[in-house]
Design an enzyme around this catalytic site. Sequence first.
Site, PDB file in Angstrom:
ATOM      1  N   GLY A  75       0.818  -1.297  -0.153  1.00 58.58           N
ATOM      2  CA  GLY A  75       0.025   0.283   0.095  1.00 58.58           C
ATOM      3  C   GLY A  75       0.754   1.364   0.288  1.00 58.58           C
ATOM      4  O   GLY A  75       0.539   2.234   0.497  1.00 58.58           O
ATOM      5  N   CYS A 133      -0.686   3.704 -10.071  1.00 57.26           N
ATOM      6  CA  CYS A 133      -1.133   4.240  -8.668  1.00 57.26           C
ATOM      7  C   CYS A 133      -2.894   4.435  -9.020  1.00 57.26           C
ATOM      8  O   CYS A 133      -3.146   4.969 -10.033  1.00 57.26           O
ATOM      9  CB  CYS A 133      -0.750   5.478  -8.032  1.00 57.26           C
ATOM     10  N   ILE A 194       9.009  -3.378 -15.706  1.00 53.78           N
ATOM     11  CA  ILE A 194       7.542  -3.119 -15.340  1.00 53.78           C
ATOM     12  C   ILE A 194       7.443  -3.023 -13.813  1.00 53.78           C
ATOM     13  O   ILE A 194       8.209  -3.647 -13.196  1.00 53.78           O
ATOM     14  CB  ILE A 194       6.775  -4.523 -15.840  1.00 53.78           C
TER      15      ILE A 194
HETATM   16  C1  LIG Z   1       7.360  -5.251  -1.555  1.00 57.11           C
HETATM   17  C2  LIG Z   1       7.403  -4.562  -2.743  1.00 57.11           C
HETATM   18  C3  LIG Z   1       7.148  -3.156  -2.725  1.00 57.11           C
HETATM   19  C4  LIG Z   1       7.218  -2.289  -3.919  1.00 57.11           C
HETATM   20  N1  LIG Z   1       7.109  -0.938  -3.646  1.00 57.11           N
HETATM   21  C5  LIG Z   1       7.106  -0.275  -4.952  1.00 57.11           C
HETATM   22  C6  LIG Z   1       7.047   1.343  -4.993  1.00 57.11           C
HETATM   23  O1  LIG Z   1       7.021   1.670  -3.771  1.00 57.11           O
HETATM   24  N2  LIG Z   1       7.141   1.842  -6.127  1.00 57.11           N
HETATM   25  C7  LIG Z   1       7.148   1.144  -7.196  1.00 57.11           C
HETATM   26  O2  LIG Z   1       7.305   2.058  -8.240  1.00 57.11           O
HETATM   27  N3  LIG Z   1       7.359  -0.242  -7.314  1.00 57.11           N
HETATM   28  C8  LIG Z   1       7.338  -0.716  -6.355  1.00 57.11           C
HETATM   29  N4  LIG Z   1       7.336  -2.174  -6.332  1.00 57.11           N
HETATM   30  C9  LIG Z   1       7.590  -2.927  -7.578  1.00 57.11           C
HETATM   31  C10 LIG Z   1       9.287  -3.177  -7.603  1.00 57.11           C
HETATM   32  O3  LIG Z   1       9.940  -1.874  -7.982  1.00 57.11           O
HETATM   33  C11 LIG Z   1       9.439  -3.966  -9.020  1.00 57.11           C
HETATM   34  O4  LIG Z   1       8.860  -3.042  -9.994  1.00 57.11           O
HETATM   35  C12 LIG Z   1       8.733  -5.081  -9.191  1.00 57.11           C
HETATM   36  O5  LIG Z   1       8.738  -5.546  -8.024  1.00 57.11           O
HETATM   37  C13 LIG Z   1       9.177  -6.236 -10.122  1.00 57.11           C
HETATM   38  O6  LIG Z   1      10.451  -6.481 -10.077  1.00 57.11           O
HETATM   39  P1  LIG Z   1      11.056  -7.754  -9.087  1.00 57.11           P
HETATM   40  O7  LIG Z   1      10.337  -8.890  -9.763  1.00 57.11           O
HETATM   41  O8  LIG Z   1      12.659  -7.868  -9.588  1.00 57.11           O
HETATM   42  O9  LIG Z   1      10.522  -7.618  -7.710  1.00 57.11           O
HETATM   43  C14 LIG Z   1       7.405  -2.907  -5.184  1.00 57.11           C
HETATM   44  C15 LIG Z   1       7.751  -4.385  -5.054  1.00 57.11           C
HETATM   45  C16 LIG Z   1       7.766  -5.148  -3.968  1.00 57.11           C
HETATM   46  C17 LIG Z   1       8.026  -6.534  -3.876  1.00 57.11           C
END
Ligand SMILES: Cc1cc2nc3c(=O)[nH]c(=O)nc-3n(C[C@H](O)[C@H](O)[C@H](O)COP(=O)(O)O)c2cc1C
Length: 306
Positions: A75, A133, A194
């Site tokens: 969130g 968002c 993404i």
């Molecule tokens: C716990 C968590 C919190 C995240 N918070 C944000 C955020 O605040 N802003 C954002 O743009 N993406 C956020 N993401 C998305 C990640 O930056 C990323 O785009 C997504 O997890 C895919 O990459 P990954 O598979 O390497 O985790 C979050 C992802 C996770 C797992």
Amino acid sequence: MVSKVDLSVKIANHTYKNPVMSASGTFGYGTEFGDFFNPAILGGVVLKGVSVARVEGNPSPRIYETTAGMINAIGLQNVGIDIFLKDKVPPLKKIDSKIIANIWGRDIKEYIEIAERMDSIQELDVLELNISCPNIKKGGIEFGVDPVVAGEMTALVRKATGKDLWVKLSPSASNIGVMAKAVQDSGADAISLINSIPAMAIDVKRRKPRVANVIGGLSGPAIKPIAVRMVYQAAKAVNIPIVGIGGIMTAMDALEFIIAGASAVQVGTAGFINPHVFEDIIEGIEQFCLDEGIEDIKELIGSIRV
Ligand SMILES: Cc1cc2nc3c(=O)[nH]c(=O)nc-3n(C[C@H](O)[C@H](O)[C@H](O)COP(=O)(O)O)c2cc1C
């Protein structure tokens, strides 16, 4: 040891020592992994999303492990800009790497305000705009699904900051190429993609959703082939740099994104499993280049043969 491979990449007005970065929301405010490694080894440190007001986030449970990934519904919890400035910015001075602040808002006014306030912070090199968002005024539909809305927002935030502006795209966009072009034409310096993919899981015995928010975002290896496809399509649609994100666990995963057209990559979920994965990925990319006789990582960007 002096590296024989030039791992540096250029994205808009900055040069990054290597193409490996943290992903927003998975690396705190830049210092939290300090017990494991010096964040200065990274090409860029992408911070947790920050908004104007402090946000408590969703009720627990907020994380659920799935097959080859995880669902999170944090969130967008964050300390808000005032505490960010007071407590989180000063330690960033010590990190000898590029710092990328991820920003978001509940409406366009808040996006502009957070961009204006971040613009005056010297320690930050780049603003990454999270458009995945809910747009409260449009019934909670993500800003990132409509290229017209995303373009308008990019243009307004562009006016609010002189820093490099990356727009982080949502995988919920129906045509990622059209979306990438819309934000490029509205002034984005680069595109990152993404974000996590809307998803849910159910505890069958209790008939309850696994995360209290019911729907969360899927990340981790499960989403990688989708992310690689979207990076490939976005790279074909625009001529600004792309930063690839989604399920990267190894150097080979990172290289897939680079060959598909990404100038750099961000690593999120993998760091929860192994906090040293960032070092492994940087070393692995360098070793691959050595093995292949590649002197400059830039030769690999968009080098896919189709
Ligand atoms: C716990 C968590 C919190 C995240 N918070 C944000 C955020 O605040 N802003 C954002 O743009 N993406 C956020 N993401 C998305 C990640 O930056 C990323 O785009 C997504 O997890 C895919 O990459 P990954 O598979 O390497 O985790 C979050 C992802 C996770 C797992």
